[in-house]
Write an enzyme that holds these catalytic residues in place. Structure first.
Site, mmCIF file in Angstrom:
data_model
loop_
_atom_site.group_PDB
_atom_site.id
_atom_site.type_symbol
_atom_site.label_atom_id
_atom_site.label_comp_id
_atom_site.label_asym_id
_atom_site.label_seq_id
_atom_site.Cartn_x
_atom_site.Cartn_y
_atom_site.Cartn_z
ATOM 1 N N TYR A 140 -77.424 -90.092 23.015
ATOM 2 C CA TYR A 140 -76.759 -88.665 22.705
ATOM 3 C C TYR A 140 -77.512 -87.794 21.655
ATOM 4 O O TYR A 140 -77.928 -87.587 20.713
ATOM 5 C CB TYR A 140 -75.243 -89.290 21.820
ATOM 6 N N LYS A 166 -75.596 -87.725 26.812
ATOM 7 C CA LYS A 166 -73.746 -87.109 26.159
ATOM 8 C C LYS A 166 -74.833 -85.813 26.008
ATOM 9 O O LYS A 166 -75.465 -86.284 24.926
ATOM 10 C CB LYS A 166 -73.023 -87.964 25.554
#
Length: 309
Positions: A140, A166
Site C-alpha cells: 500500500y 495499491k
C-alpha cells in the site's frame, strides 16, 4: 491457500467504511446492511479496515471482528481484501493469519510508520507478513504512511506472494513504469479517487477508494467507459466525482461519506473521535442543503445520493 490470485480481483472496490454507533462501539448490524447495499450496487470487491475503515482507531480484536462480520455477510459473493497493516510486524502477521482463517481472499498492508523505518526494515516487514499465510499481498503506497520510491516498489515485488500494490500517490507516470519494468502481471490498484481515470489510463488494473462507498455508480460507469474507449464520457464522470469529492473534503469527509450513504438507505453510522460527526439533525439538514445546492450549481446527474435528497 487463497482461492484467488490478486489478478482475479478487479473492478471497483470500495475501501469500506466501518460504522460505529453514537457511543463509538462497532455496529455489526449497520455493517451487514452496508455490505448488502454495496454488493447490491454491483461493486466488484471490498477492501476492509484500511484508512477509510478507521483501522488505526480500533484495537486488533476489533479489526478482527469487523473482518469476521464482513466475510460472513459477503458469503463469497465478491472478493474481500483484508488490510492488516500496523506498525509492528507481530500485530500485522497476527491479523494476516486471522484473515486467512476467516476466509479473506487477499491481504494488504500499509508500511510500518512513525519511526522512520529503513528500506530493509520495510522489506522485512512485508516479507514476514506475507510468509505468515498463503494469501496474496497487496502493498500500500499512501502518503499518510510514507510513499515508496520506485526502487523500493521493485524490491517489494520480488517478495514471494507480493502480487501487487495499491497506488495512492499522484505520480501516475510511475504506474506505467511499474508495468514496463516490474511486469504486466504485477497488479496495480489506483487508489486516488480523484484520479481514477488517470490511473486506469496509465495502466492500473482496478480501483480502490473511499468514495466508492457512496457513489459506486459513477465509478462503475467510469470503468465501463474506459474499457469501451469512450474517454469523453469517462472524463465527464470523473468531473462529476471530483466535484463531489472536493466539496466533501471540506466538510468532515469521513462523516459526510457515512451520512450520504444513509440518505440512500445504508446508514453507515458515525466515526470515532477525534473525527467530527453530524450528530445534530440541524447540522445534517444543512449538509443536505449544501449538497442540493452543489447538484444544482454544477448540474450533476446520475448520482444516487443527490437524487435521494
Amino acid at each position: 491457500m487463497s482461492a484467488r490470485k490478486l489478478s482475479e480481483i478487479g473492478g471497483v472496490l470500495p475501501a469500506l467504511v466501518t460504522p460505529f454507533d453514537q457511543d463509538e462501539a462497532f455496529d455489526e448490524g449497520r455493517m451487514r446492511s452496508i455490505v448488502d447495499f454495496l454488493v447490491g450496487r454491483g461493486v466488484n470487491g471490498l477492501y476492509i479496515a484500511g484508512s477509510t475503515g478507521e483501522a488505526f482507531m480500533m484495537s486488533p480484536e476489533e479489526r478482527k471482528r469487523v473482518l469476521e462480520v464482513v466475510v460472513d455477510e459477503v458469503k463469497g459473493r465478491i472478493p474481500v481484501i483484508a488490510h492488516v497493516g500496523a506498525i509492528s510486524t507481530y500485530h500485522s502477521a497476527d491479523l494476516a493469519r486471522h484473515a486467512e482463517k476467516v476466509g479473506a481472499d487477499a491481504l494488504s498492508a500499509v508500511p510500518p510508520f512513525y519511526w522512520g523505518f529503513t528500506h530493509d526494515q520495510i522489506v522485512g516487514y512485508y516479507r514476514d507478513i506475507t510468509a505468515a499465510t498463503g494469501l496474496p499481498m497487496c502493498a500500500y503506497n499512501v502518503p499518510l504512511a510514507g510513499l515508496f520510491g520506485f526502487d523500493l516498489i521493485k524490491r517489494l515485488a520480488e517478495i514471494p506472494g507480493v502480487e501487487g500494490i495499491k497506488y495512492t500517490a499522484p505520480t501516475h507516470s510511475e504506474i506505467m513504469r511499474i508495468k514496463a519494468e516490474i511486469g504486466s502481471d504485477f497488479v496495480i490498484y489506483s487508489g486516488a479517487d480523484e484520479m481514477a481515470m488517470s490511473g486506469m489510463a496509465f495502466g492500473a488494473d482496478a480501483i480502490i477508494g473511499s468514495f466508492y462507498n457512496t457513489i459506486p455508480e459513477v465509478y462503475l460507469a467510469l470503468l465501463e467507459a474506459m474499457a469501451a474507449g469512450d474517454l469523453k464520457h469517462a472524463e465527464e464522470l470523473q468531473a462529476t466525482a471530483n466535484a463531489i469529492i472536493y466539496f466533501t473534503l471540506a466538510r468532515s469527509p469521513n462523516a459526510a461519506i457515512k451520512r450520504t450513504m444513509a440518505w440512500q438507505g445504508a446508514d453507515a453510522g458515525y466515526c470515532r473521535k477525534p473525527f467530527t460527526n453530524y450528530y445534530d439533525a440541524a447540522a445534517e439538514d444543512q449538509l443536505k442543503a449544501e449538497y442540493a445546492a452543489l447538484k444544482s450549481e454544477r448540474k450533476l446527474t446520475g448520482v444516487n445520493f443527490l437524487d435521494a435528497l
